[in-house]
Design a protein around this motif. Structure first.
Motif, PDB file in Angstrom:
ATOM      1  N   UNK A  42       0.849  -1.182   0.000  1.00  0.00           N
ATOM      2  CA  UNK A  42       0.000   0.000   0.000  1.00  0.00           C
ATOM      3  C   UNK A  42       0.890   1.238   0.000  1.00  0.00           C
ATOM      4  N   UNK A  43       0.268   2.382  -0.179  1.00  0.00           N
ATOM      5  CA  UNK A  43       1.023   3.631  -0.121  1.00  0.00           C
ATOM      6  C   UNK A  43       1.074   4.138   1.313  1.00  0.00           C
ATOM      7  N   UNK A  44       2.273   4.453   1.769  1.00  0.00           N
ATOM      8  CA  UNK A  44       2.484   5.032   3.094  1.00  0.00           C
ATOM      9  C   UNK A  44       3.102   6.415   2.891  1.00  0.00           C
ATOM     10  N   UNK A  45       2.395   7.433   3.339  1.00  0.00           N
ATOM     11  CA  UNK A  45       2.852   8.820   3.138  1.00  0.00           C
ATOM     12  C   UNK A  45       3.124   9.100   1.664  1.00  0.00           C
ATOM     13  N   UNK A  46       2.249   8.552   0.825  1.00  0.00           N
ATOM     14  CA  UNK A  46       2.329   8.819  -0.610  1.00  0.00           C
ATOM     15  C   UNK A  46       3.329   7.977  -1.374  1.00  0.00           C
ATOM     16  N   UNK A  47       4.075   7.091  -0.668  1.00  0.00           N
ATOM     17  CA  UNK A  47       5.074   6.258  -1.334  1.00  0.00           C
ATOM     18  C   UNK A  47       4.701   4.779  -1.196  1.00  0.00           C
ATOM     19  N   UNK A  48       4.891   3.994  -2.269  1.00  0.00           N
ATOM     20  CA  UNK A  48       4.541   2.570  -2.193  1.00  0.00           C
ATOM     21  C   UNK A  48       5.485   1.793  -1.284  1.00  0.00           C
ATOM     22  N   UNK A  49       4.921   0.995  -0.386  1.00  0.00           N
ATOM     23  CA  UNK A  49       5.692   0.092   0.460  1.00  0.00           C
ATOM     24  C   UNK A  49       5.258  -1.321   0.101  1.00  0.00           C
ATOM     25  N   UNK A  50       6.177  -2.105  -0.436  1.00  0.00           N
ATOM     26  CA  UNK A  50       5.842  -3.424  -0.970  1.00  0.00           C
ATOM     27  C   UNK A  50       6.682  -4.522  -0.329  1.00  0.00           C
ATOM     28  N   UNK A  51       6.087  -5.710  -0.186  1.00  0.00           N
ATOM     29  CA  UNK A  51       6.785  -6.898   0.281  1.00  0.00           C
ATOM     30  C   UNK A  51       6.331  -8.094  -0.559  1.00  0.00           C
ATOM     31  N   UNK A  52       7.138  -9.154  -0.526  1.00  0.00           N
ATOM     32  CA  UNK A  52       6.819 -10.356  -1.295  1.00  0.00           C
ATOM     33  C   UNK A  52       5.705 -11.153  -0.614  1.00  0.00           C
ATOM     34  N   UNK A  53       4.681 -11.512  -1.390  1.00  0.00           N
ATOM     35  CA  UNK A  53       3.576 -12.336  -0.912  1.00  0.00           C
ATOM     36  C   UNK A  53       3.211 -13.367  -1.970  1.00  0.00           C
ATOM     37  N   UNK A  54       3.019 -14.605  -1.552  1.00  0.00           N
ATOM     38  CA  UNK A  54       2.555 -15.643  -2.469  1.00  0.00           C
ATOM     39  C   UNK A  54       1.072 -15.451  -2.763  1.00  0.00           C
ATOM     40  N   UNK A  55       0.685 -15.763  -3.991  1.00  0.00           N
ATOM     41  CA  UNK A  55      -0.721 -15.790  -4.324  1.00  0.00           C
ATOM     42  C   UNK A  55      -1.344 -17.075  -3.774  1.00  0.00           C
ATOM     43  N   UNK A  56      -2.442 -16.941  -3.054  1.00  0.00           N
ATOM     44  CA  UNK A  56      -3.213 -18.111  -2.622  1.00  0.00           C
ATOM     45  C   UNK A  56      -4.242 -18.495  -3.677  1.00  0.00           C
ATOM     46  N   UNK A  57      -4.586 -17.553  -4.510  1.00  0.00           N
ATOM     47  CA  UNK A  57      -5.519 -17.846  -5.590  1.00  0.00           C
ATOM     48  C   UNK A  57      -4.813 -18.684  -6.658  1.00  0.00           C
ATOM     49  N   UNK A  58      -5.588 -19.503  -7.351  1.00  0.00           N
ATOM     50  CA  UNK A  58      -5.032 -20.275  -8.467  1.00  0.00           C
ATOM     51  C   UNK A  58      -4.844 -19.359  -9.667  1.00  0.00           C
ATOM     52  N   UNK A  59      -4.012 -19.773 -10.591  1.00  0.00           N
ATOM     53  CA  UNK A  59      -3.695 -18.916 -11.742  1.00  0.00           C
ATOM     54  C   UNK A  59      -4.919 -18.620 -12.604  1.00  0.00           C
ATOM     55  N   UNK A  60      -5.967 -19.462 -12.498  1.00  0.00           N
ATOM     56  CA  UNK A  60      -7.144 -19.292 -13.356  1.00  0.00           C
ATOM     57  C   UNK A  60      -8.260 -18.479 -12.699  1.00  0.00           C
ATOM     58  N   UNK A  61      -8.097 -18.132 -11.425  1.00  0.00           N
ATOM     59  CA  UNK A  61      -9.153 -17.394 -10.736  1.00  0.00           C
ATOM     60  C   UNK A  61      -9.131 -15.914 -11.100  1.00  0.00           C
ATOM     61  N   UNK A  62     -10.290 -15.295 -11.075  1.00  0.00           N
ATOM     62  CA  UNK A  62     -10.408 -13.900 -11.502  1.00  0.00           C
ATOM     63  C   UNK A  62     -10.022 -12.910 -10.417  1.00  0.00           C
ATOM     64  N   UNK A  63      -9.902 -13.375  -9.170  1.00  0.00           N
ATOM     65  CA  UNK A  63      -9.497 -12.495  -8.080  1.00  0.00           C
ATOM     66  C   UNK A  63      -8.121 -12.926  -7.564  1.00  0.00           C
ATOM     67  N   UNK A  64      -7.536 -12.113  -6.689  1.00  0.00           N
ATOM     68  CA  UNK A  64      -6.292 -12.449  -6.014  1.00  0.00           C
ATOM     69  C   UNK A  64      -6.588 -12.683  -4.536  1.00  0.00           C
ATOM     70  N   UNK A  65      -5.849 -13.617  -3.936  1.00  0.00           N
ATOM     71  CA  UNK A  65      -6.028 -13.892  -2.518  1.00  0.00           C
ATOM     72  C   UNK A  65      -4.667 -14.018  -1.850  1.00  0.00           C
ATOM     73  N   UNK A  66      -4.556 -13.518  -0.615  1.00  0.00           N
ATOM     74  CA  UNK A  66      -3.294 -13.534   0.123  1.00  0.00           C
ATOM     75  C   UNK A  66      -3.554 -13.932   1.576  1.00  0.00           C
ATOM     76  N   UNK A  67      -2.526 -14.506   2.208  1.00  0.00           N
ATOM     77  CA  UNK A  67      -2.593 -14.958   3.606  1.00  0.00           C
ATOM     78  C   UNK A  67      -1.405 -14.342   4.323  1.00  0.00           C
ATOM     79  N   UNK A  68      -1.660 -13.624   5.407  1.00  0.00           N
ATOM     80  CA  UNK A  68      -0.603 -12.824   6.023  1.00  0.00           C
ATOM     81  C   UNK A  68      -0.558 -12.968   7.536  1.00  0.00           C
ATOM     82  N   UNK A  69       0.636 -12.819   8.054  1.00  0.00           N
ATOM     83  CA  UNK A  69       0.841 -12.709   9.492  1.00  0.00           C
ATOM     84  C   UNK A  69       0.681 -11.242   9.880  1.00  0.00           C
ATOM     85  N   UNK A  70       0.361 -11.016  11.155  1.00  0.00           N
ATOM     86  CA  UNK A  70       0.289  -9.653  11.664  1.00  0.00           C
ATOM     87  C   UNK A  70       1.510  -9.411  12.538  1.00  0.00           C
TER      88      UNK A  70
END
Length: 257
Positions: A42-70
């Motif tokens: 997401x953007x934090x103070x107007x700048x993108x902050x990104x981290x690596x996340x695996x897709x939980x959705x299959x390659x054929x699904x129309x949406x994206x899904x993610x599973x994260x720790x807090x």
């Protein structure tokens, strides 16, 4: 910087005080192989902050899904865990990762071994019909500290087996093995110990691990990855990568977010 898509969060579910999952829209131009990851954030103070996340959705699904720790003080997850439907999510356009079938030699049984949110890429893989075309058995083994942390994986496996289309491929082939370390449960102990002793295979009615027939994918804590890599190599297993296929593969891209 590579292209970044701006997607919209659709659903958010908090499984425990440490784990949550969420879905988002998917740009039609975003392509990936089941088991891969991309950069999201997401953007934090107007700048993108990104981290690596695996897709939980299959390659054929129309949406994206993610599973994260807090992580309370995590640069990204302290913000990501507050996502609400309608919020913006940044998704990198380039997917990559080692947990793909191309990096493995042909085999009969595929072991997907994950701890915590290391389950994520394997969710994508068990949602892919092609996985069941390649193997006689697909073992999803998920290790957590407490029973509640298994909730997401249990739901996914149930949905796969009950799915009108996917269930025809998965039933009789997909074997789910959840285990915890801090509570009484039908399976207890660390994946490393269960796998090293042969108890995991025995509990599922499978033959002892054999490099001639079995293939392994690993994703999770650094200690688990190191211990199982040592065990596998001690049994003659060779690690695969994008250059040459092997008996097992490891995803090494993740750090505490």
């Amino acid at each position: 910087m590579a292209t970044i898509y701006t997607e919209t969060v659709q659903t958010v579910r908090h499984w425990t005080d440490r784990l949550f999952s969420f879905t988002a829209t998917r740009n039609p131009g975003f392509r990936f192989i089941s088991g891969q990851f991309t950069m999201i954030g997401i953007k934090i103070n107007g700048k993108p902050l990104l981290r690596a996340y695996s897709m939980c959705s299959a390659h054929h699904e129309e949406h994206l899904e993610f599973f994260s720790i807090k992580v309370p003080d995590g640069p990204l997850t302290q913000h990501l865990q507050k996502l609400q439907p309608g919020d913006e999510l940044l998704v990198g356009a380039k997917a990559t990762g080692t947990l793909i079938q191309h990096n493995l030699l042909p085999g009969k049984t595929l072991y997907l071994l994950g701890t915590g949110t290391g389950l994520a890429p394997f969710v994508s893989i068990i949602k892919d019909p092609d996985t069941y075309e390649l193997y006689d058995h697909v073992v999803l083994a998920h290790g957590c500290r407490e029973i509640a942390e298994l909730g997401y994986g249990e739901q996914v496996v149930s949905q796969v087996l009950e799915d009108e289309f996917l269930g025809e491929f998965a039933r009789g082939k997909l074997l789910y093995y959840p285990t915890v370390t801090r509570e009484a449960f039908r399976n207890t102990g660390r994946l490393t110990a269960l796998f090293n002793s042969g108890k995991l295979e025995a509990d599922l009615g499978l033959a002892t691990l054999n490099k001639d027939t079995d293939r392994v994918m690993l994703c999770g804590s650094p200690h688990m990855l190191a211990d199982l890599q040592t065990m596998l190599e001690g049994r003659g297993f060779i690690e695969g990568n994008h250059t040459h296929a092997g008996h097992f593969v490891i995803e090494k891209a993740f750090v505490e977010k």
